[in-house]
Design a protein around this motif. Structure first.
Motif, PDB file in Angstrom:
ATOM      1  N   LEU A  42      17.590 -56.910 -32.960  1.00  8.75           N
ATOM      2  CA  LEU A  42      18.291 -57.206 -31.695  1.00  8.75           C
ATOM      3  C   LEU A  42      17.895 -58.596 -31.186  1.00  8.75           C
ATOM      4  N   LEU A  60      22.649 -50.061 -31.197  1.00  8.45           N
ATOM      5  CA  LEU A  60      22.562 -49.314 -29.927  1.00  8.45           C
ATOM      6  C   LEU A  60      23.459 -48.079 -29.872  1.00  8.45           C
ATOM      7  N   ASN A  65      19.279 -41.746 -27.204  1.00 10.05           N
ATOM      8  CA  ASN A  65      18.783 -42.446 -26.018  1.00 10.05           C
ATOM      9  C   ASN A  65      17.258 -42.557 -26.049  1.00 10.05           C
ATOM     10  N   ARG A  68      16.438 -45.370 -28.168  1.00  9.55           N
ATOM     11  CA  ARG A  68      16.770 -46.653 -27.508  1.00  9.55           C
ATOM     12  C   ARG A  68      15.702 -47.032 -26.474  1.00  9.55           C
ATOM     13  N   SER A  72      13.587 -50.496 -26.502  1.00  6.60           N
ATOM     14  CA  SER A  72      13.431 -51.362 -25.318  1.00  6.60           C
ATOM     15  C   SER A  72      11.964 -51.724 -25.109  1.00  6.60           C
ATOM     16  N   LEU A  99      26.726 -51.659 -23.034  1.00  8.06           N
ATOM     17  CA  LEU A  99      25.410 -51.821 -23.675  1.00  8.06           C
ATOM     18  C   LEU A  99      24.283 -51.492 -22.702  1.00  8.06           C
ATOM     19  N   VAL A 103      21.262 -48.449 -22.965  1.00  6.82           N
ATOM     20  CA  VAL A 103      19.791 -48.583 -22.958  1.00  6.82           C
ATOM     21  C   VAL A 103      19.165 -48.011 -21.678  1.00  6.82           C
TER      22      VAL A 103
END
Length: 338
Positions: A42, A60, A65, A68, A72, A99, A103
């Motif tokens: 990323l 993504l 989740n 993700r 992050s 997006l 996230v």
């Protein structure tokens, strides 16, 4: 006959308002996942000359989740910057919104949608109605906790200043997240409730809205389904038809949404998606909220209902309605073309 009038199938079908999280999502955990590798990919996609949208979408939309959130964290550790800030700085418009939604933790996303629906002049009632009518007690509780952590205030307190009358009263009851979750059906109580609703609406001059509000906001889903069957046999009309003929405005819209969600949350959300794409212009905020928000809950069920209700796949509807990276992102979350 509308899809909402068929009560025969109702009593045995599962409900997303009370079911535990299901496997009906389109996004699953990715096996062999490495947060640091995804974070590095990323970073490269964002920091290079021009953003590589394809990489952002591929990573993504194909991780859960929870994964993700780990990406992050790894991104922040590697770059010293928040992934969400870099996505905002590097993308724009509806693609950026999608997006950022991906996230964001689900409860946090609901909380942000609530803030969006209530801030500024006027309240976006259709978004509020969808947020609370289609959620289980557990989801509402998580949203309220996220809101308190975020703002230091009770969600119900802030909602109270935005809404009024019977409509406001109904929303505030839903926000308590206290719907009965038992699976037992009391047939005698269903008959008594159906009779009380008939007497509070169709049978009298003027409508006693409080009776409708009390029954629809507190009874369990199986109990309400039985009540709807009983109601039709007493009045010859469905409960939805009675609400539509007896009430108006936002209260009518909210009570109809509750009735639809008691029958089938996926069908209700499929209808919301259809309306967001029908006619001139697209309501992208609704599209993003439902497709991202339900991607790990029941998007497969929503897809199936969409095809059943509207005779074309959700995927093809998205394809003909939205383009560019935003369209590609939504199609990847949606998954297959049914």
């Amino acid at each position: 006959m509308s899809v909402w009038d068929d009560l025969d199938l109702l009593l045995d079908s599962p409900s997303s308002l009370t079911a535990k999280p299901t496997t009906s999502g389109t996004i699953k955990e990715k096996p062999g996942f490495k947060a640091s590798e995804d974070a590095a990919a990323l970073q490269k996609a964002i920091e290079g000359i021009g953003t590589t949208e394809k990489t952002l979408i591929e990573i993504l939309t194909q991780r859960s989740n929870a994964q993700r959130q780990l990406i992050s964290k790894a991104y922040q550790e590697a770059t010293g910057r928040a992934l969400v800030d870099d996505l905002k700085g590097d993308t724009s418009g509806d693609f950026e919104d999608a997006l950022v939604a991906l996230v964001t933790h689900p409860a946090q996303l609901d909380c942000q949608e609530f803030i969006k629906a209530t801030k500024g002049a006027g309240t976006t009632d259709s978004a509020l109605i969808e947020l609370f009518a289609a959620k289980s007690n557990r989801q509402i509780k998580s949203m309220s906790e996220a809101y308190l952590a975020d703002t230091g205030r009770e969600l119900s307190h802030d909602l109270k200043s935005e809404v009024s009358s019977d409509y406001g009263k109904t929303l505030l009851i839903l926000v308590e997240g206290k719907r009965d979750e038992s699976t037992n059906v009391d047939a005698a109580k269903a008959k008594a409730d159906a009779k009380a609703l008939y007497e509070a609406g169709e049978k009298k001059w003027g409508t006693d809205e409080s009776k409708f509000i009390d029954v629809l906001c507190h009874r369990s889903v199986p109990q309400l389904r039985q009540t709807m069957v009983e109601y039709k046999s007493i009045s010859g009309k469905t409960l939805q038809e009675s609400i539509e003929s007896e009430m108006s405005g936002k209260l009518e819209e909210l009570l109809v949404a509750i009735v639809k969600c008691v029958k089938s949350v996926p069908a209700y959300l499929a209808e919301r998606l259809y309306k967001s794409m029908k006619g001139l212009g697209t309501t992208e905020s609704t599209l993003t909220r439902i497709i991202v928000g339900r991607s790990e809950v029941d998007l497969l069920d929503i897809r199936a209902e969409y095809t059943k209700l509207f005779g074309c796949s959700l995927y093809s509807a998205i394809e003909s309605d939205v383009g560019g990276s935003y369209g590609d992102c939504l199609k990847m979350i949606c998954g297959a073309d049914d």
